[in-house]
Write a protein that holds these residues in place. Structure first.
Motif, mmCIF file in Angstrom:
data_model
loop_
_atom_site.group_PDB
_atom_site.id
_atom_site.type_symbol
_atom_site.label_atom_id
_atom_site.label_comp_id
_atom_site.label_asym_id
_atom_site.label_seq_id
_atom_site.Cartn_x
_atom_site.Cartn_y
_atom_site.Cartn_z
ATOM 1 N N ASP A 146 -7.062 2.847 -1.113
ATOM 2 C CA ASP A 146 -6.931 3.270 0.142
ATOM 3 C C ASP A 146 -8.679 3.147 0.506
ATOM 4 N N ASN A 177 -1.402 -3.550 2.000
ATOM 5 C CA ASN A 177 -2.314 -2.694 1.040
ATOM 6 C C ASN A 177 -1.702 -2.325 -0.262
ATOM 7 N N GLN A 227 1.056 -3.978 7.532
ATOM 8 C CA GLN A 227 -0.311 -3.690 6.737
ATOM 9 C C GLN A 227 -0.028 -3.885 5.143
ATOM 10 N N LEU A 243 -8.658 -1.517 5.011
ATOM 11 C CA LEU A 243 -7.387 -2.144 4.481
ATOM 12 C C LEU A 243 -6.839 -3.380 5.370
#
Length: 666
Positions: A225, A220, A218, A205
């Protein structure tokens, strides 16, 4: 594997010469020939890991290789010439090349090692001719320079994200040192308007910082994932538009990476996208270089079209900023491909560029035809043939992707030793129907067909070595030594040969075979092996016979015998007792390849002088005329070798008086 390691040591590099090659490759079907205007030792093409169009000099392109080298083109990618070796390590991969847009001739290169977690960032202020290390000891997989301030650089390494604000003189780790997620950085990007806004793609990621690395988040949302992020591209006109490629597909964001949406249209098998490049003149046009060809969208990702053959691995994409519609690809195996119609079709442009893994070369002494074995290049590999060194043709049909490690000419017949058996080239068939055929046994040959003798064939094992003596050809394998008396058409196992047999050589009515650390001799074409024993506390890398002498290259030095193996001498003073990977012969002397240097002897192996040649350019190419190996050197290398040898100080070799047949050498 041991054998593969020996081969890598034996051939320390390939000869790289400045040549002009005009190679044409149809986007759907590769051409059968590679053309050159000057004689070429090795076929053009090979692996390209990085490409860069000089933003300040039109028509100038830099090329980086997985062997640490840089080539340059000054004619918009039509032809190339060797420029430099960035680090001096031929196992360091050039992952990226970037330019300083304010200083002409200033470039940066990131490298990582194939054998360790080492690597670094390097800088050149003279157009790529010389490089200075800036950041060492880090496996750097990604590199970016800030579009708004070229003194700011960001490097992505396996151990985190590093940043410099003074053109690389000083670096700081800006990713949290104990964060187990923000490591293994595969891609980085810097906002074109704010140099503190940095993106980092990891093996799991992507991440982002808004303040130069003090804080990270992060990003994402919308990304599947466990996605490896291979590359990140930011729209220079609209920095909020961000594209990234991952193993799960290509994603787009219109919110500076806060939210991503998966872009459809590229098949799942082609989603390992190593390059994602936006056309600066047509912002809706994006090129995706994948492990299954080049894909293009002209509508911002709504639809995609593959414009190359599917089994083309694309590592780098350059959209020429000075010539609309001109696209360059850096690939595995096929070298550089060029398009002048926005990627609709491509031609190979490898004139002067060669980064092949050539394992063997033979020359027909009567016709001058040269054959080269190339491994690891898939449909662009196999065996290449050239009559004059100007036009190279592939002889790959029937090999089915097998790697060829050894070549042998026996009575005009070409024999190939592969990783899965022996193959014979049928030159008597019409040109369009020539193919490789696996050796097998027949009891009654058909009329008009190629005849196979009714003998036991060679199994589907890796061929470890090939040699010939008179009417016999010999092949070393894990099962022992095999022999053929009919130009390779059929083979029989020699029951008294060493098992396994790693090396074989022949000459003067003798056949020598070696195990891992011993040599035996046969005086009756391999039926019995009971003469000239040599035992070493070392690993044997190669055996060769020439000029009435037998040479054994080992991990503990080079051993010589002038009486067929009855008595031995270790090549001393001038040639260190270190790992000698191979020995080869030319009209001006004998060459031995050591750990760091190439050594030459002009008196039959008694005296040696180091010939310090740059691996990246001064490579020695193994050729064979019939059964005698010849090392051909380019003109500048030959001059360097001659200069070094002229200053050689004669020194005596070191005799081994106790080394009698059956004795042990320590």
């Amino acid at each position: 594997m041991l054998f593969e390691r020996q081969r890598r040591l034996a051939f320390i590099s390939l000869l790289l010469a400045a040549v002009c090659v005009a190679q044409t490759l149809n986007a759907r079907k590769p051409a059968p020939a590679f053309y050159s205007s000057t004689p070429l030792l090795t076929p053009p093409g090979g692996d390209v890991s990085a490409l860069l169009a000089d933003p300040l000099q039109p028509n100038r392109i830099l090329l980086g290789t997985p062997t640490g080298m840089v080539f340059v083109s000054t004619d918009d990618g039509k032809s190339w010439s060797w420029l430099s070796s960035v680090s001096g390590h031929d196992h360091w991969v050039v992952s990226h090349l970037v330019a300083d847009t304010r200083h002409q001739g200033r470039f940066y290169a990131s490298l990582w090692s194939l054998t360790s977690n080492s690597g670094g960032v390097f800088k050149s202020d003279d157009g790529g001719r010389h490089w200075t290390a800036l950041l060492l000891g880090h496996s750097v997989r990604a590199l970016a320079v800030a579009p708004s301030n070229s003194d700011i650089l960001v490097a992505g390494a396996l151990d985190g994200v590093f940043r410099s604000t003074d053109a690389g003189r000083h670096w700081n780790l800006i990713s949290p040192p104990h964060n187990k997620e923000l490591v293994n950085i595969e891609s980085v990007a810097i906002s074109p308007r704010n140099p503190n806004e940095i993106y980092a793609g990891t093996w799991h990621l992507p991440w982002k910082t808004f303040d130069g690395g003090r804080n990270w988040i992060q990003i994402n949302h919308g990304i599947i994932d466990d996605s490896d992020v291979f590359c990140i591209a930011i729209d220079p006109q609209q920095p909020s538009h961000v594209y990234l490629s991952a193993c799960s597909g290509i994603y787009g964001s219109t919110s500076s990476g806060i939210y991503f949406q998966k872009i459809q249209g590229i098949p799942y098998t082609a989603r390992r996208t190593r390059a994602l490049v936006q056309d600066p003149g047509q912002r809706q046009t994006i090129f995706a270089g994948t492990t299954e060809g080049l894909w293009r969208t002209t509508d911002g990702g709504a639809s995609w079209l593959r414009t190359t053959i599917p089994d083309l691995v694309v590592n780098a994409v350059v959209v020429d900023p000075f010539h609309p519609g001109h696209v360059l690809l850096g690939t595995d195996h096929a070298g550089v491909l060029s398009s002048h119609n926005n990627g609709n079709s491509f031609q190979a442009c490898n004139s002067g560029f060669s980064n092949r893994r050539v394992t063997a070369m033979v020359v027909n002494a009567q016709t001058g035809t040269r054959y080269a074995a190339v491994i690891g290049d898939g449909r662009w590999g196999g065996v290449m043939r050239s009559v004059d060194g100007r036009a190279w043709y592939q002889l790959a049909q029937g090999l089915q992707g097998r790697d060829v490690y050894h070549l042998l000419l026996q009575k005009g017949h070409l024999i190939a030793g592969t990783d899965r058996g022996i193959y014979l080239w049928h030159s008597h068939l019409p040109a369009r129907s020539r193919r490789w055929s696996r050796n097998f046994v027949v009891t009654s040959p058909r009329s008009g067909a190629a005849q196979w003798l009714p003998a036991k064939g060679f199994p589907g094992l890796q061929v470890l070595d090939l040699a010939r003596s008179g009417d016999f050809a010999f092949a070393a394998s894990q099962n022992g030594l095999y022999a053929s008396d009919n130009a390779g058409r059929s083979w029989a196992l020699l029951p008294e040969s060493p098992w396994p047999s790693f090396h074989v050589t022949a000459g003067g009515g003798h056949v020598w075979a070696s195990g891992l650390s011993f040599v035996v001799r046969s005086d009756d074409e391999g039926r019995h092996f009971d003469h000239g024993l040599l035992y070493l506390r070392a690993r044997i890398n190669q055996m060769r016979t020439a000029r009435g002498m037998l040479f054994v290259a080992s991990s503990n030095g080079l051993y010589l015998s002038s009486d067929g193996g009855r008595h031995w001498t270790v090549a001393g003073h001038g040639l260190p007792q270190e790992n000698i990977s191979s020995v080869h012969f030319s009209p001006d002397g004998i060459y031995a390849v050591g750990e760091s240097d190439v050594y030459c002897s002009t008196d039959g192996g008694q005296h040696w002088q180091a010939v310090r040649l740059r691996k990246s350019i001064a490579a020695l190419g193994p050729l064979t005329r019939d059964n005698d190996a010849v090392w051909q050197l380019s003109g500048n290398v030959q001059q360097t070798a001659a200069t070094a040898l002229s200053t050689a100080v004669p020194q005596l070799g070191t005799p081994l008086p106790n080394l009698k047949p059956g004795a042990e050498a320590r």
